[in-house]
Scaffold this motif. Structure first.
Motif, PDB file in Angstrom:
ATOM      1  N   SER A   1      44.304   7.408  58.983  1.00  0.00           N
ATOM      2  CA  SER A   1      43.671   7.163  57.495  1.00  0.00           C
ATOM      3  C   SER A   1      43.004   8.498  57.297  1.00  0.00           C
ATOM      4  O   SER A   1      42.829   8.726  56.054  1.00  0.00           O
ATOM      5  CB  SER A   1      42.446   6.021  57.801  1.00  0.00           C
ATOM      6  OG  SER A   1      41.638   6.520  58.612  1.00  0.00           O
ATOM      7  N   LEU A   2      42.640   9.485  58.087  1.00  0.00           N
ATOM      8  CA  LEU A   2      42.512  10.937  57.690  1.00  0.00           C
ATOM      9  C   LEU A   2      43.436  11.967  57.591  1.00  0.00           C
ATOM     10  O   LEU A   2      42.834  13.090  57.079  1.00  0.00           O
ATOM     11  CB  LEU A   2      41.456  11.159  58.757  1.00  0.00           C
ATOM     12  CG  LEU A   2      40.274  10.323  59.101  1.00  0.00           C
ATOM     13  CD1 LEU A   2      39.307  10.993  60.338  1.00  0.00           C
ATOM     14  CD2 LEU A   2      39.231  10.277  57.794  1.00  0.00           C
ATOM     15  N   ARG A   3      44.560  11.683  57.722  1.00  0.00           N
ATOM     16  CA  ARG A   3      45.546  12.737  57.827  1.00  0.00           C
ATOM     17  C   ARG A   3      45.873  13.304  56.395  1.00  0.00           C
ATOM     18  O   ARG A   3      46.447  14.369  56.534  1.00  0.00           O
ATOM     19  CB  ARG A   3      47.022  12.335  58.557  1.00  0.00           C
ATOM     20  CG  ARG A   3      46.518  11.969  60.003  1.00  0.00           C
ATOM     21  CD  ARG A   3      48.097  11.773  60.857  1.00  0.00           C
ATOM     22  NE  ARG A   3      47.550  11.288  61.946  1.00  0.00           N
ATOM     23  CZ  ARG A   3      48.511  10.630  62.948  1.00  0.00           C
ATOM     24  NH1 ARG A   3      49.715  10.157  62.444  1.00  0.00           N
ATOM     25  NH2 ARG A   3      47.972  10.311  64.110  1.00  0.00           N
ATOM     26  N   LYS A   4      45.532  12.672  55.409  1.00  0.00           N
ATOM     27  CA  LYS A   4      45.817  13.177  54.082  1.00  0.00           C
ATOM     28  C   LYS A   4      44.762  14.406  53.785  1.00  0.00           C
ATOM     29  O   LYS A   4      44.939  15.107  53.000  1.00  0.00           O
ATOM     30  CB  LYS A   4      45.798  12.018  52.829  1.00  0.00           C
ATOM     31  CG  LYS A   4      47.044  11.415  53.014  1.00  0.00           C
ATOM     32  CD  LYS A   4      46.888  10.574  51.642  1.00  0.00           C
ATOM     33  CE  LYS A   4      48.392   9.565  51.809  1.00  0.00           C
ATOM     34  NZ  LYS A   4      48.265   8.954  50.761  1.00  0.00           N
TER      35      LYS A   4
ATOM     36  N   ILE B   1      46.229  21.275  58.765  1.00  0.00           N
ATOM     37  CA  ILE B   1      46.872  21.148  57.471  1.00  0.00           C
ATOM     38  C   ILE B   1      45.545  20.498  56.738  1.00  0.00           C
ATOM     39  O   ILE B   1      45.096  19.538  57.188  1.00  0.00           O
ATOM     40  CB  ILE B   1      48.104  20.510  57.512  1.00  0.00           C
ATOM     41  CG1 ILE B   1      48.987  21.221  58.459  1.00  0.00           C
ATOM     42  CG2 ILE B   1      48.562  20.230  55.967  1.00  0.00           C
ATOM     43  CD1 ILE B   1      50.191  20.023  58.742  1.00  0.00           C
ATOM     44  N   ARG B   2      45.288  21.060  55.699  1.00  0.00           N
ATOM     45  CA  ARG B   2      44.341  20.337  54.727  1.00  0.00           C
ATOM     46  C   ARG B   2      44.780  20.735  53.158  1.00  0.00           C
ATOM     47  O   ARG B   2      44.998  21.860  52.785  1.00  0.00           O
ATOM     48  CB  ARG B   2      42.690  20.785  54.882  1.00  0.00           C
ATOM     49  CG  ARG B   2      42.493  21.535  55.906  1.00  0.00           C
ATOM     50  CD  ARG B   2      40.781  21.987  55.842  1.00  0.00           C
ATOM     51  NE  ARG B   2      40.276  21.774  57.215  1.00  0.00           N
ATOM     52  CZ  ARG B   2      39.277  21.182  57.488  1.00  0.00           C
ATOM     53  NH1 ARG B   2      38.592  20.458  56.539  1.00  0.00           N
ATOM     54  NH2 ARG B   2      38.581  20.637  58.518  1.00  0.00           N
ATOM     55  N   PRO B   3      43.949  19.955  52.336  1.00  0.00           N
ATOM     56  CA  PRO B   3      43.903  20.022  50.726  1.00  0.00           C
ATOM     57  C   PRO B   3      43.368  21.095  50.544  1.00  0.00           C
ATOM     58  O   PRO B   3      42.293  21.282  51.070  1.00  0.00           O
ATOM     59  CB  PRO B   3      44.024  18.820  50.223  1.00  0.00           C
ATOM     60  CG  PRO B   3      43.259  17.923  51.085  1.00  0.00           C
ATOM     61  CD  PRO B   3      43.595  18.589  52.655  1.00  0.00           C
TER      62      PRO B   3
ATOM     63  N   LYS C   1      39.498  22.922  46.016  1.00  0.00           N
ATOM     64  CA  LYS C   1      39.463  23.080  44.342  1.00  0.00           C
ATOM     65  C   LYS C   1      40.574  22.220  43.837  1.00  0.00           C
ATOM     66  O   LYS C   1      40.499  21.495  42.753  1.00  0.00           O
ATOM     67  CB  LYS C   1      39.765  24.328  43.812  1.00  0.00           C
ATOM     68  CG  LYS C   1      38.281  25.187  43.962  1.00  0.00           C
ATOM     69  CD  LYS C   1      38.650  26.647  43.347  1.00  0.00           C
ATOM     70  CE  LYS C   1      37.630  27.434  43.532  1.00  0.00           C
ATOM     71  NZ  LYS C   1      37.801  28.825  42.830  1.00  0.00           N
ATOM     72  N   ASP C   2      41.859  22.268  44.496  1.00  0.00           N
ATOM     73  CA  ASP C   2      42.885  21.586  43.931  1.00  0.00           C
ATOM     74  C   ASP C   2      43.590  20.759  45.172  1.00  0.00           C
ATOM     75  O   ASP C   2      44.458  21.500  45.656  1.00  0.00           O
ATOM     76  CB  ASP C   2      43.799  22.509  43.288  1.00  0.00           C
ATOM     77  CG  ASP C   2      45.050  22.041  42.545  1.00  0.00           C
ATOM     78  OD1 ASP C   2      45.163  20.577  42.652  1.00  0.00           O
ATOM     79  OD2 ASP C   2      45.947  22.599  41.858  1.00  0.00           O
ATOM     80  N   PRO C   3      43.252  19.644  45.251  1.00  0.00           N
ATOM     81  CA  PRO C   3      43.875  18.652  46.273  1.00  0.00           C
ATOM     82  C   PRO C   3      45.555  18.658  46.236  1.00  0.00           C
ATOM     83  O   PRO C   3      45.959  18.225  47.459  1.00  0.00           O
ATOM     84  CB  PRO C   3      43.242  17.308  46.289  1.00  0.00           C
ATOM     85  CG  PRO C   3      41.993  17.387  45.319  1.00  0.00           C
ATOM     86  CD  PRO C   3      42.423  18.778  44.450  1.00  0.00           C
ATOM     87  N   SER C   4      46.139  18.995  45.150  1.00  0.00           N
ATOM     88  CA  SER C   4      47.248  18.983  45.152  1.00  0.00           C
ATOM     89  C   SER C   4      48.056  20.096  45.877  1.00  0.00           C
ATOM     90  O   SER C   4      49.255  20.283  46.295  1.00  0.00           O
ATOM     91  CB  SER C   4      47.985  18.794  43.902  1.00  0.00           C
ATOM     92  OG  SER C   4      47.711  20.205  43.167  1.00  0.00           O
ATOM     93  N   ILE C   5      47.328  21.157  46.258  1.00  0.00           N
ATOM     94  CA  ILE C   5      47.504  22.211  46.929  1.00  0.00           C
ATOM     95  C   ILE C   5      47.463  22.094  48.345  1.00  0.00           C
ATOM     96  O   ILE C   5      46.139  22.013  48.798  1.00  0.00           O
ATOM     97  CB  ILE C   5      47.084  23.548  46.601  1.00  0.00           C
ATOM     98  CG1 ILE C   5      47.431  23.750  45.016  1.00  0.00           C
ATOM     99  CG2 ILE C   5      47.390  24.784  47.362  1.00  0.00           C
ATOM    100  CD1 ILE C   5      46.627  25.071  44.359  1.00  0.00           C
TER     101      ILE C   5
END
Length: 115
Positions: free
Chosen positions: A27-30, A48-50, A53-57
């Protein structure tokens, strides 16, 4: 020179097992995950983390690296400092096996890898 196919599979199994034991809950891996890559004679472990500022990156943050030195038949251990350069890990600059590297990485006696 890269690892042989046999060595690559063996190291993938060893590191893969360790990484699976350290990964956060599904559940936390995103939001946070860890992985590894094998390149040449080196194995690098990274977070690995988003981007905040921009979670798509998605950003990768290096944690540890071990490089096999064929001439001396040992694994050199590195950690990344704040200046984003790899440094030899003191007091254990090298070990004989990948399992020893994992033990040092997991115990993280000086807080260099996991903080």
């Amino acid at each position: 020179m890269a690892f042989s196919e046999f060595e690559q599979k063996r190291y993938e199994k060893i590191i893969g097992t360790y990484i699976e034991s350290r990964r956060p809950k599904p559940s936390l891996r995103k939001k946070l995950d860890i992985s590894y890559r094998i390149s040449g004679q080196s194995i690098e472990i990274f977070e690995i983390r988003p981007d905040w500022k921009d979670p798509s990156i998605v950003n990768e943050h290096p944690i540890a690296k071990s490089t096999y030195i064929k001439t001396s038949q040992c694994w050199k251990i590195y950690w990344m400092r704040a200046d984003l350069k790899w440094y030899s890990y003191e007091p254990n600059t090298h070990v004989k096996t990948l399992d020893e590297f994992i033990h040092i990485l997991d115990s993280d006696e000086y807080g260099c890898f996991w903080g």
